[in-house]
Design an enzyme around this catalytic site. Structure first.
Site, PDB file in Angstrom:
ATOM      1  CE  LYS A 203      58.744  47.122  96.513  1.00 47.68           C
ATOM      2  NZ  LYS A 203      58.054  48.252  96.515  1.00 47.68           N
ATOM      3  NE  ARG A 241      55.829  48.186 102.919  1.00 45.34           N
ATOM      4  CZ  ARG A 241      56.378  46.975 102.477  1.00 45.34           C
ATOM      5  NH1 ARG A 241      57.243  47.213 101.351  1.00 45.34           N
ATOM      6  NH2 ARG A 241      55.460  45.729 102.467  1.00 45.34           N
TER       7      ARG A 241
HETATM    8  C1  YH5 Z   1      55.894  49.919  98.699  1.00 45.92           C
HETATM    9  O1  YH5 Z   1      56.911  50.013  97.731  1.00 45.92           O
HETATM   10  N1  YH5 Z   1      55.484  47.395  98.422  1.00 45.92           N
HETATM   11  S1  YH5 Z   1      55.037  45.016  99.120  1.00 45.92           S
HETATM   12  C2  YH5 Z   1      59.271  42.380  95.720  1.00 45.92           C
HETATM   13  C3  YH5 Z   1      60.575  42.291  96.095  1.00 45.92           C
HETATM   14  C4  YH5 Z   1      61.114  42.867  97.501  1.00 45.92           C
HETATM   15  C5  YH5 Z   1      60.033  43.530  98.192  1.00 45.92           C
HETATM   16  C6  YH5 Z   1      62.195  40.486  96.400  1.00 45.92           C
HETATM   17  N2  YH5 Z   1      53.935  47.174  99.988  1.00 45.92           N
HETATM   18  C7  YH5 Z   1      55.250  48.510  98.723  1.00 45.92           C
HETATM   19  O2  YH5 Z   1      57.967  45.085  99.533  1.00 45.92           O
HETATM   20  N3  YH5 Z   1      53.646  49.431 100.257  1.00 45.92           N
HETATM   21  C8  YH5 Z   1      54.972  46.613  99.037  1.00 45.92           C
HETATM   22  O3  YH5 Z   1      61.207  41.277  95.464  1.00 45.92           O
HETATM   23  C9  YH5 Z   1      54.416  48.402  99.772  1.00 45.92           C
HETATM   24  N4  YH5 Z   1      55.138  51.017  99.090  1.00 45.92           N
HETATM   25  C10 YH5 Z   1      54.078  50.837  99.946  1.00 45.92           C
HETATM   26  N5  YH5 Z   1      53.318  51.946 100.460  1.00 45.92           N
HETATM   27  C11 YH5 Z   1      56.369  44.597  97.959  1.00 45.92           C
HETATM   28  C12 YH5 Z   1      57.579  44.478  98.351  1.00 45.92           C
HETATM   29  C13 YH5 Z   1      58.589  43.622  97.800  1.00 45.92           C
HETATM   30  C14 YH5 Z   1      58.282  42.976  96.536  1.00 45.92           C
END
Ligand code: YH5
Length: 264
Positions: A203, A241
């Site tokens: 993230k 996760r």
């Molecule tokens: C979470 O924290 N996050 S989707 C932006 C990024 C990288 C990854 C490059 N679903 C979560 O993973 N469910 C998502 O920048 C989730 N907790 C739970 N429970 C976003 C994601 C991401 C977004």
């Protein structure tokens, strides 16, 4: 928890094309890499993402889920739509991972008849605009109060506590300082000692903390964050996760062997 992204606009570089076969082979790789749970998401919730229609979400998800029915690993479905929850549960999903914490009308009813796990995540705003101006007086108190309210809503709907997971929602309507404060004070958001789920892998906050690195260069920072979470929550149930399951497993295994005060 290994992430399996079913969105064609996936920025994560995982090479998914939207085909069922590719999604299944990616999911199997996450499993073989050592995931304990697979988290399938068919609607992007990254900052700025637009919602997808119910039909589109079902079309992406159900053909994959149906093929996973006989897989011996719990399947989590990342959705906030009650109709998707119900459909996913009817084809064997074990966990509903809801970035909206079951606030949609009908969501509590959709999960009440099953015994699936439920992840209640905090988010300020909605994905489309949540990073425009996140504001808190006291981020830890506000996230904790929100999660307390959602736990109480679940209890009022007759859902038992042993189904619940809590998640502060890193990056969901939060600036870097909010994310860092929540992370440092993670134990404080564990309302009634319920298990915690942490999602920071790749993230923006990891990029910000490493001088602005892009998503494909955030693995080392993500592993450090996982170990920091494990350390903070050593005596607590914790799910992380992640995209990078094998690397995360290795990091946790080595940390566990070297840093935990347990007999080898
Ligand atoms: C979470 O924290 N996050 S989707 C932006 C990024 C990288 C990854 C490059 N679903 C979560 O993973 N469910 C998502 O920048 C989730 N907790 C739970 N429970 C976003 C994601 C991401 C977004």
């Amino acid at each position: 928890m290994g992430i399996v992204n079913l969105t064609p606009d996936s920025f994560s570089g995982d090479g998914l094309t939207g085909s069922v076969a590719d999604a299944l082979s990616f999911a199997r790789k996450q499993w073989e890499a050592g995931a304990d749970i697979l988290d399938l998401g068919a609607e992007s919730s990254r900052p700025g993402a637009m919602p997808v229609s119910l039909q589109e979400e079902l079309d992406r998800l159900l053909p994959v889920l149906e093929k996973m029915r006989d897989w011996d690993i719990p399947i989590s479905v990342d959705t906030y739509k009650p109709e998707v929850m119900q459909a996913a549960l009817s084809v064997g999903a074990s966990l509903i991972n809801d970035i909206n914490a079951l606030r949609a009308p009908g969501a509590l009813d959709a999960v009440a008849a099953s015994d699936c796990g439920l992840c209640l995540m905090h988010m300020q705003g909605a994905p489309r605009n949540m990073q425009e101006n996140p504001t808190y007086e006291d981020v830890v108190a506000e996230v904790r109060a929100f999660l307390t309210e959602r736990v109480n809503a679940c209890r009022a709907a007759g859902l038992s506590d042993n189904r619940l997971l809590l998640d502060p929602g890193f990056g969901f309507g939060k600036r870097l300082e909010h994310n860092v404060t929540l992370f440092r004070r993670l134990p404080e958001i564990a309302v009634d000692n319920l298990p915690i789920l942490v999602g920071v892998c790749r993230k923006r906050m990891i990029g910000d903390l490493t001088g602005g690195k892009e998503a494909d260069a955030r693995l080392p920072g993500s592993l450090a964050a996982t170990i920091a979470a494990a350390e903070k929550m050593e005596h607590h149930a914790l799910i992380v996760r992640v995209h990078d399951v094998a690397a995360t497993r290795d990091a946790l295994t080595v940390w566990s062997a070297l840093a935990k005060r347990e007999p080898i």
